[in-house]
Design a protein around this motif. Structure first.
Motif, PDB file in Angstrom:
ATOM      1  N   GLY A   1      12.318  -2.513   1.840  1.00 45.40           N
ATOM      2  CA  GLY A   1      11.465  -1.828   2.807  1.00 45.40           C
ATOM      3  C   GLY A   1      11.123  -2.636   4.035  1.00 45.40           C
ATOM      4  O   GLY A   1      10.729  -2.071   5.066  1.00 45.40           O
ATOM      5  N   TRP A   2      11.269  -3.948   3.951  1.00 43.70           N
ATOM      6  CA  TRP A   2      10.931  -4.801   5.099  1.00 43.70           C
ATOM      7  C   TRP A   2      12.143  -4.878   6.028  1.00 43.70           C
ATOM      8  O   TRP A   2      12.894  -5.829   5.997  1.00 43.70           O
ATOM      9  CB  TRP A   2      10.521  -6.198   4.630  1.00 43.70           C
ATOM     10  CG  TRP A   2       9.448  -6.197   3.596  1.00 43.70           C
ATOM     11  CD1 TRP A   2       9.582  -6.425   2.263  1.00 43.70           C
ATOM     12  CD2 TRP A   2       8.053  -5.940   3.807  1.00 43.70           C
ATOM     13  NE1 TRP A   2       8.382  -6.326   1.623  1.00 43.70           N
ATOM     14  CE2 TRP A   2       7.418  -6.030   2.538  1.00 43.70           C
ATOM     15  CE3 TRP A   2       7.281  -5.643   4.930  1.00 43.70           C
ATOM     16  CZ2 TRP A   2       6.051  -5.825   2.376  1.00 43.70           C
ATOM     17  CZ3 TRP A   2       5.917  -5.432   4.769  1.00 43.70           C
ATOM     18  CH2 TRP A   2       5.318  -5.531   3.510  1.00 43.70           C
TER      19      TRP A   2
ATOM     20  N   LEU B   1       1.789  -7.332   7.005  1.00 43.64           N
ATOM     21  CA  LEU B   1       2.059  -8.498   6.166  1.00 43.64           C
ATOM     22  C   LEU B   1       1.853  -9.784   6.948  1.00 43.64           C
ATOM     23  O   LEU B   1       1.282 -10.753   6.431  1.00 43.64           O
ATOM     24  CB  LEU B   1       3.491  -8.435   5.621  1.00 43.64           C
ATOM     25  CG  LEU B   1       3.848  -9.521   4.594  1.00 43.64           C
ATOM     26  CD1 LEU B   1       2.980  -9.382   3.347  1.00 43.64           C
ATOM     27  CD2 LEU B   1       5.318  -9.438   4.217  1.00 43.64           C
ATOM     28  N   VAL B   2       2.297  -9.801   8.194  1.00 42.71           N
ATOM     29  CA  VAL B   2       2.105 -10.989   9.038  1.00 42.71           C
ATOM     30  C   VAL B   2       0.617 -11.233   9.281  1.00 42.71           C
ATOM     31  O   VAL B   2       0.143 -12.379   9.208  1.00 42.71           O
ATOM     32  CB  VAL B   2       2.863 -10.832  10.368  1.00 42.71           C
ATOM     33  CG1 VAL B   2       2.508 -11.978  11.319  1.00 42.71           C
ATOM     34  CG2 VAL B   2       4.364 -10.797  10.128  1.00 42.71           C
ATOM     35  N   ARG B   3      -0.118 -10.158   9.549  1.00 41.03           N
ATOM     36  CA  ARG B   3      -1.565 -10.311   9.761  1.00 41.03           C
ATOM     37  C   ARG B   3      -2.235 -10.859   8.506  1.00 41.03           C
ATOM     38  O   ARG B   3      -3.102 -11.750   8.590  1.00 41.03           O
ATOM     39  CB  ARG B   3      -2.177  -8.958  10.130  1.00 41.03           C
ATOM     40  CG  ARG B   3      -3.683  -9.049  10.429  1.00 41.03           C
ATOM     41  CD  ARG B   3      -4.301  -7.656  10.445  1.00 41.03           C
ATOM     42  NE  ARG B   3      -3.653  -6.788  11.409  1.00 41.03           N
ATOM     43  CZ  ARG B   3      -3.911  -5.491  11.497  1.00 41.03           C
ATOM     44  NH1 ARG B   3      -4.793  -4.925  10.676  1.00 41.03           N
ATOM     45  NH2 ARG B   3      -3.294  -4.749  12.383  1.00 41.03           N
ATOM     46  N   PHE B   4      -1.835 -10.337   7.348  1.00 38.37           N
ATOM     47  CA  PHE B   4      -2.389 -10.819   6.083  1.00 38.37           C
ATOM     48  C   PHE B   4      -2.086 -12.300   5.898  1.00 38.37           C
ATOM     49  O   PHE B   4      -2.958 -13.090   5.507  1.00 38.37           O
ATOM     50  CB  PHE B   4      -1.809 -10.003   4.925  1.00 38.37           C
ATOM     51  CG  PHE B   4      -2.128 -10.540   3.570  1.00 38.37           C
ATOM     52  CD1 PHE B   4      -3.365 -10.311   2.989  1.00 38.37           C
ATOM     53  CD2 PHE B   4      -1.196 -11.297   2.877  1.00 38.37           C
ATOM     54  CE1 PHE B   4      -3.661 -10.826   1.736  1.00 38.37           C
ATOM     55  CE2 PHE B   4      -1.491 -11.805   1.621  1.00 38.37           C
ATOM     56  CZ  PHE B   4      -2.726 -11.565   1.046  1.00 38.37           C
TER      57      PHE B   4
ATOM     58  N   THR C   1       6.485   2.007   3.710  1.00 36.56           N
ATOM     59  CA  THR C   1       5.460   1.095   3.187  1.00 36.56           C
ATOM     60  C   THR C   1       5.647  -0.341   3.665  1.00 36.56           C
ATOM     61  O   THR C   1       4.724  -1.149   3.540  1.00 36.56           O
ATOM     62  CB  THR C   1       5.469   1.104   1.648  1.00 36.56           C
ATOM     63  OG1 THR C   1       6.754   0.668   1.177  1.00 36.56           O
ATOM     64  CG2 THR C   1       5.204   2.501   1.112  1.00 36.56           C
ATOM     65  N   GLY C   2       6.817  -0.660   4.204  1.00 35.85           N
ATOM     66  CA  GLY C   2       7.091  -2.026   4.646  1.00 35.85           C
ATOM     67  C   GLY C   2       6.604  -2.275   6.056  1.00 35.85           C
ATOM     68  O   GLY C   2       7.410  -2.359   6.997  1.00 35.85           O
TER      69      GLY C   2
ATOM     70  N   GLU D   1       0.824  -1.199   0.000  1.00 38.98           N
ATOM     71  CA  GLU D   1       0.000   0.000   0.000  1.00 38.98           C
ATOM     72  C   GLU D   1       0.867   1.262   0.000  1.00 38.98           C
ATOM     73  O   GLU D   1       1.800   1.374   0.801  1.00 38.98           O
ATOM     74  CB  GLU D   1      -0.910  -0.009   1.226  1.00 38.98           C
ATOM     75  CG  GLU D   1      -1.940   1.103   1.257  1.00 38.98           C
ATOM     76  CD  GLU D   1      -2.912   0.927   2.403  1.00 38.98           C
ATOM     77  OE1 GLU D   1      -4.081   0.633   2.151  1.00 38.98           O
ATOM     78  OE2 GLU D   1      -2.471   1.064   3.569  1.00 38.98           O
ATOM     79  N   LYS D   2       0.586   2.192  -0.920  1.00 39.45           N
ATOM     80  CA  LYS D   2       1.295   3.464  -1.084  1.00 39.45           C
ATOM     81  C   LYS D   2       2.725   3.302  -1.597  1.00 39.45           C
ATOM     82  O   LYS D   2       3.472   4.284  -1.618  1.00 39.45           O
ATOM     83  CB  LYS D   2       1.289   4.260   0.222  1.00 39.45           C
ATOM     84  CG  LYS D   2      -0.109   4.637   0.695  1.00 39.45           C
ATOM     85  CD  LYS D   2      -0.064   5.468   1.958  1.00 39.45           C
ATOM     86  CE  LYS D   2      -1.483   5.833   2.411  1.00 39.45           C
ATOM     87  NZ  LYS D   2      -1.480   6.656   3.650  1.00 39.45           N
TER      88      LYS D   2
END
Length: 223
Positions: free
Chosen positions: A181-182, A163-166, A157-158, A102-103
């Motif tokens: 970015g992570w 991401l973990v929740r997804f 954005t990372g 996102e973004k």
């Protein structure tokens, strides 16, 4: 590795050719050189040894550097997007979905992954940059992929927790974070990819099941 690394001499020549084309603001020239190099050495080696270093070298501090950087990025975008494309022919996606976080407006890394997959005779569903989390969720429910690779270029954005929740919302998916970015460790079941070759391997049909031990906390994510 999916391809052998380029010899040092070939890398030096490639850097000079691409840099000269970018300095001439010749994006098509950049693309032509990259297409030739990809055909000779493969996309992973091209990305890791030529594209990444040259993209990182331009700081964009001056107006001239900004213009050269734009020409370079456009040439890389065109070259990667054109590589191994055949109009009218669709490659099997293998249930692979690519998107920018996102973004996140940068997506050259995803184009490199898509090109590297085409090199292996595989396609993907590339939804481009800046996909909102809600849209990503909707895309997964609609397309039902087996693998999702989400690209982040900057820590803004990372968002690792998202991401973990997804990944936990879709336990049957293999969920990967790609790009620099992570910066925070990704917890199980999300996995961070270290190189483009790792990303290709993760997306192939015979990729291993998710294993938290594959998380590369100490490596620099491919960019």
């Amino acid at each position: 590795m999916l391809t052998d690394p380029m010899p040092a001499e070939a890398v030096e020549i490639a850097h000079k050719q691409v840099s000269l084309a970018a300095e001439d603001l010749d994006a098509n020239g950049v693309a032509s050189v990259l297409l030739e190099l990809a055909g000779a050495w493969g996309v992973p080696a091209l990305w890791e040894q030529v594209c990444r270093p040259l993209l990182a070298r331009l700081s964009g501090r001056t107006a001239v550097e900004v213009v050269i950087a734009h020409a370079l990025c456009e040439g890389v975008r065109v070259g990667l997007d054109a590589y191994r494309r055949e109009p009218g022919r669709s490659l099997p996606t293998g249930g692979v979905l690519l998107a920018g976080a996102e973004k996140e407006t940068h997506n050259l890394g995803l184009l490199a992954l898509a090109a590297a997959l085409r090199e292996q005779g595989r396609g993907c569903l590339d939804l481009g940059p800046a996909l909102p989390w809600s849209a990503l969720t909707g895309a997964v429910r609609r397309a039902r992929p087996r693998t999702v690779v989400l690209w982040s270029q900057t820590p803004v954005t990372g968002r690792a927790y998202r991401l973990v929740r997804f990944a936990r919302d879709f336990p049957l998916l293999r969920v990967y974070g790609a790009g620099p970015g992570w910066i925070e460790p990704l917890g199980d079941p999300a996995i961070r990819l270290g190189t483009l070759a790792d990303a290709v391997t993760a997306c192939l049909p015979d990729a291993p099941a998710r294993d938290p031990g594959h998380i590369r906390y100490g490596s620099v994510p491919y960019r």
